[in-house]
Design an enzyme around this catalytic site. Structure first.
Site, mmCIF file in Angstrom:
data_model
loop_
_atom_site.group_PDB
_atom_site.id
_atom_site.type_symbol
_atom_site.label_atom_id
_atom_site.label_comp_id
_atom_site.label_asym_id
_atom_site.label_seq_id
_atom_site.Cartn_x
_atom_site.Cartn_y
_atom_site.Cartn_z
ATOM 1 N N HIS A 198 0.861 -1.196 0.000
ATOM 2 C CA HIS A 198 0.000 0.000 0.000
ATOM 3 C C HIS A 198 0.892 1.239 0.000
ATOM 4 O O HIS A 198 0.728 2.112 -0.822
ATOM 5 C CB HIS A 198 -0.955 -0.018 1.199
ATOM 6 C CG HIS A 198 -1.897 1.147 1.249
ATOM 7 N ND1 HIS A 198 -3.070 1.152 1.954
ATOM 8 C CD2 HIS A 198 -1.846 2.378 0.685
ATOM 9 C CE1 HIS A 198 -3.695 2.320 1.809
ATOM 10 N NE2 HIS A 198 -2.957 3.086 1.055
ATOM 11 N N GLU A 255 0.330 7.924 -3.515
ATOM 12 C CA GLU A 255 1.249 7.578 -2.422
ATOM 13 C C GLU A 255 2.475 8.488 -2.428
ATOM 14 O O GLU A 255 2.955 8.922 -1.390
ATOM 15 C CB GLU A 255 1.663 6.097 -2.520
ATOM 16 C CG GLU A 255 0.509 5.129 -2.256
ATOM 17 C CD GLU A 255 -0.107 5.286 -0.863
ATOM 18 O OE1 GLU A 255 0.638 5.308 0.124
ATOM 19 O OE2 GLU A 255 -1.348 5.416 -0.781
ATOM 20 N N HIS A 310 2.642 10.891 0.718
ATOM 21 C CA HIS A 310 3.629 10.415 1.706
ATOM 22 C C HIS A 310 5.082 10.595 1.241
ATOM 23 O O HIS A 310 5.933 11.006 2.011
ATOM 24 C CB HIS A 310 3.381 8.934 2.018
ATOM 25 C CG HIS A 310 2.018 8.658 2.571
ATOM 26 N ND1 HIS A 310 1.655 8.978 3.855
ATOM 27 C CD2 HIS A 310 0.903 8.100 2.006
ATOM 28 C CE1 HIS A 310 0.392 8.614 4.079
ATOM 29 N NE2 HIS A 310 -0.091 8.084 2.962
HETATM 30 P P1 5GP Z 1 -7.775 5.519 7.168
HETATM 31 O O1 5GP Z 1 -8.633 6.699 7.408
HETATM 32 O O2 5GP Z 1 -8.277 4.554 6.154
HETATM 33 O O3 5GP Z 1 -7.207 4.852 8.408
HETATM 34 O O4 5GP Z 1 -6.448 6.117 6.498
HETATM 35 C C1 5GP Z 1 -6.512 6.855 5.353
HETATM 36 C C2 5GP Z 1 -5.126 7.190 4.913
HETATM 37 O O5 5GP Z 1 -4.498 8.037 5.880
HETATM 38 C C3 5GP Z 1 -4.156 6.027 4.813
HETATM 39 O O6 5GP Z 1 -4.238 5.264 3.670
HETATM 40 C C4 5GP Z 1 -2.859 6.740 4.877
HETATM 41 O O7 5GP Z 1 -2.570 7.361 3.670
HETATM 42 C C5 5GP Z 1 -3.145 7.739 5.933
HETATM 43 N N1 5GP Z 1 -2.843 7.192 7.258
HETATM 44 C C6 5GP Z 1 -3.690 6.556 8.121
HETATM 45 N N2 5GP Z 1 -3.070 6.228 9.261
HETATM 46 C C7 5GP Z 1 -1.808 6.661 9.097
HETATM 47 C C8 5GP Z 1 -0.672 6.614 9.953
HETATM 48 O O8 5GP Z 1 -0.692 6.127 11.076
HETATM 49 N N3 5GP Z 1 0.464 7.154 9.455
HETATM 50 C C9 5GP Z 1 0.523 7.717 8.229
HETATM 51 N N4 5GP Z 1 1.690 8.223 7.821
HETATM 52 N N5 5GP Z 1 -0.518 7.787 7.406
HETATM 53 C C10 5GP Z 1 -1.667 7.256 7.843
HETATM 54 P P1 5GP Z 2 -4.433 6.425 1.477
HETATM 55 O O1 5GP Z 2 -5.366 5.492 2.130
HETATM 56 O O2 5GP Z 2 -3.043 5.931 1.229
HETATM 57 O O3 5GP Z 2 -4.546 7.864 1.772
HETATM 58 O O4 5GP Z 2 -5.108 6.467 0.064
HETATM 59 C C1 5GP Z 2 -5.316 5.416 -0.755
HETATM 60 C C2 5GP Z 2 -5.887 6.046 -1.971
HETATM 61 O O5 5GP Z 2 -5.448 5.336 -3.089
HETATM 62 C C3 5GP Z 2 -7.393 6.053 -1.972
HETATM 63 O O6 5GP Z 2 -7.818 7.240 -2.571
HETATM 64 C C4 5GP Z 2 -7.738 4.880 -2.836
HETATM 65 O O7 5GP Z 2 -8.905 5.067 -3.574
HETATM 66 C C5 5GP Z 2 -6.555 4.818 -3.774
HETATM 67 N N1 5GP Z 2 -6.224 3.459 -4.142
HETATM 68 C C6 5GP Z 2 -6.035 3.041 -5.391
HETATM 69 N N2 5GP Z 2 -5.755 1.726 -5.398
HETATM 70 C C7 5GP Z 2 -5.783 1.315 -4.120
HETATM 71 C C8 5GP Z 2 -5.565 0.048 -3.512
HETATM 72 O O8 5GP Z 2 -5.309 -0.973 -4.141
HETATM 73 N N3 5GP Z 2 -5.652 0.003 -2.161
HETATM 74 C C9 5GP Z 2 -5.933 1.113 -1.413
HETATM 75 N N4 5GP Z 2 -5.999 0.971 -0.095
HETATM 76 N N5 5GP Z 2 -6.148 2.319 -1.957
HETATM 77 C C10 5GP Z 2 -6.069 2.413 -3.305
#
Ligand code: 5GP
Ligand code: 5GP
Length: 234
Positions: A69, A123, A127
């Site tokens: 991811h 990504e 990040h």
């Molecule tokens: P979710 O709301 O699904 O937990 O996280 C959404 C997105 O926020 C993740 O895919 C990732 O990009 C970012 N994120 C969530 N938790 C963390 C964390 O503990 N550290 C970092 N660096 N990013 C996070």
């Molecule tokens: P994060 O959770 O890292 O902030 O964001 C993930 C983002 O990438 C979301 O907007 C999601 O729609 C997109 N994305 C595209 N492909 C994937 C995948 O295979 N897995 C996840 N978790 N997110 C994906």
């Protein structure tokens, strides 16, 4: 006269030391606003069997394996920087030597079906731009790919009898399988399938701030799984 010159030399030296200290503090502050990385992998079966569902990438159904991811810079207090440099957007021409490896190890599952550039770009922009002091765009992706090679999560689980067969396993058996094989305690993130079962979605490991070796996590993310979780087929 001699005395005056000595004083002035001393003052100059002092000023120089002060300026150098200030400079190195500024460089440090600007260059690194994080303490370690989370290296996060996702189980494709648990992305696909949810309400949101999934689409296979244009290159075809991914292997039955964990996929990358991301590599996320994080701080010891649990917070994290994001979207740090809009002047250095994702540029696929910088990773042309990596894209075929990326397609197999970092496949996208989001809909509509696509070639993965949007996921990788997201990504990097969110990040990767926050760890530019350590990894340029090419090395951010190359390093993340090489981390996946160093610890085979699926093999670690299978060797301990934890198989992606739709059965339920205890959270502690999953964690100790990975701890036993790698030496590091992972964080497990769960999500729910369409019937509401809690399942193994993502596995977090930690990497030091120079992205050169795995470390014990200084802090874990928040969230909960329940004590018994499903490991779906894929
Ligand atoms: P979710 O709301 O699904 O937990 O996280 C959404 C997105 O926020 C993740 O895919 C990732 O990009 C970012 N994120 C969530 N938790 C963390 C964390 O503990 N550290 C970092 N660096 N990013 C996070
Ligand atoms: P994060 O959770 O890292 O902030 O964001 C993930 C983002 O990438 C979301 O907007 C999601 O729609 C997109 N994305 C595209 N492909 C994937 C995948 O295979 N897995 C996840 N978790 N997110 C994906």
């Amino acid at each position: 006269m001699k005395m005056m010159m000595m004083i002035s030399n001393n003052n100059n030296a002092l000023l120089l030391i002060k300026l150098l200290t200030l400079h190195s503090l500024l460089v440090l502050a600007a260059s690194q606003d994080f303490d370690f990385f989370y290296f996060v992998q996702q189980w494709p079966g648990s992305y696909c069997d949810t309400k949101q569902s999934c689409c296979y990438p244009s290159t075809g159904k991914p292997a039955s394996d964990f996929g990358i991811h991301g590599l996320w810079p994080n701080r010891n207090d649990g917070s994290y920087p994001s979207n740090c440099d809009s002047t250095n957007p994702f540029d696929v021409s910088k990773i042309s030597d990596l894209t075929s490896h990326m397609q197999s190890e970092w496949p996208t599952l989001s809909c509509p079906s696509n070639n993965g550039l949007a996921f990788w770009g997201h990504e990097w922009d969110k990040h990767g731009t926050c760890s530019e002091s350590v990894l340029n765009q090419h090395d951010y992706f190359a390093t993340t790919l090489s981390l996946k090679n160093q610890i085979d999560l699926l093999q670690a689980l299978k060797s301990a009898g934890v198989q992606p067969n739709g059965q339920k396993y205890t959270l502690s058996s999953i964690k100790s399988a990975i701890q036993g094989a790698s030496g590091f305690t992972p964080w497990i993130e769960c999500n729910n399938d369409t019937s509401g079962n809690s399942q193994l979605y993502q596995i977090y490991l930690c990497v030091d701030s120079s992205a050169s070796r795995f470390i014990q996590c200084p802090v874990f993310p928040k969230g909960s799984c329940g004590s018994s979780i499903e490991f779906p087929k894929f």
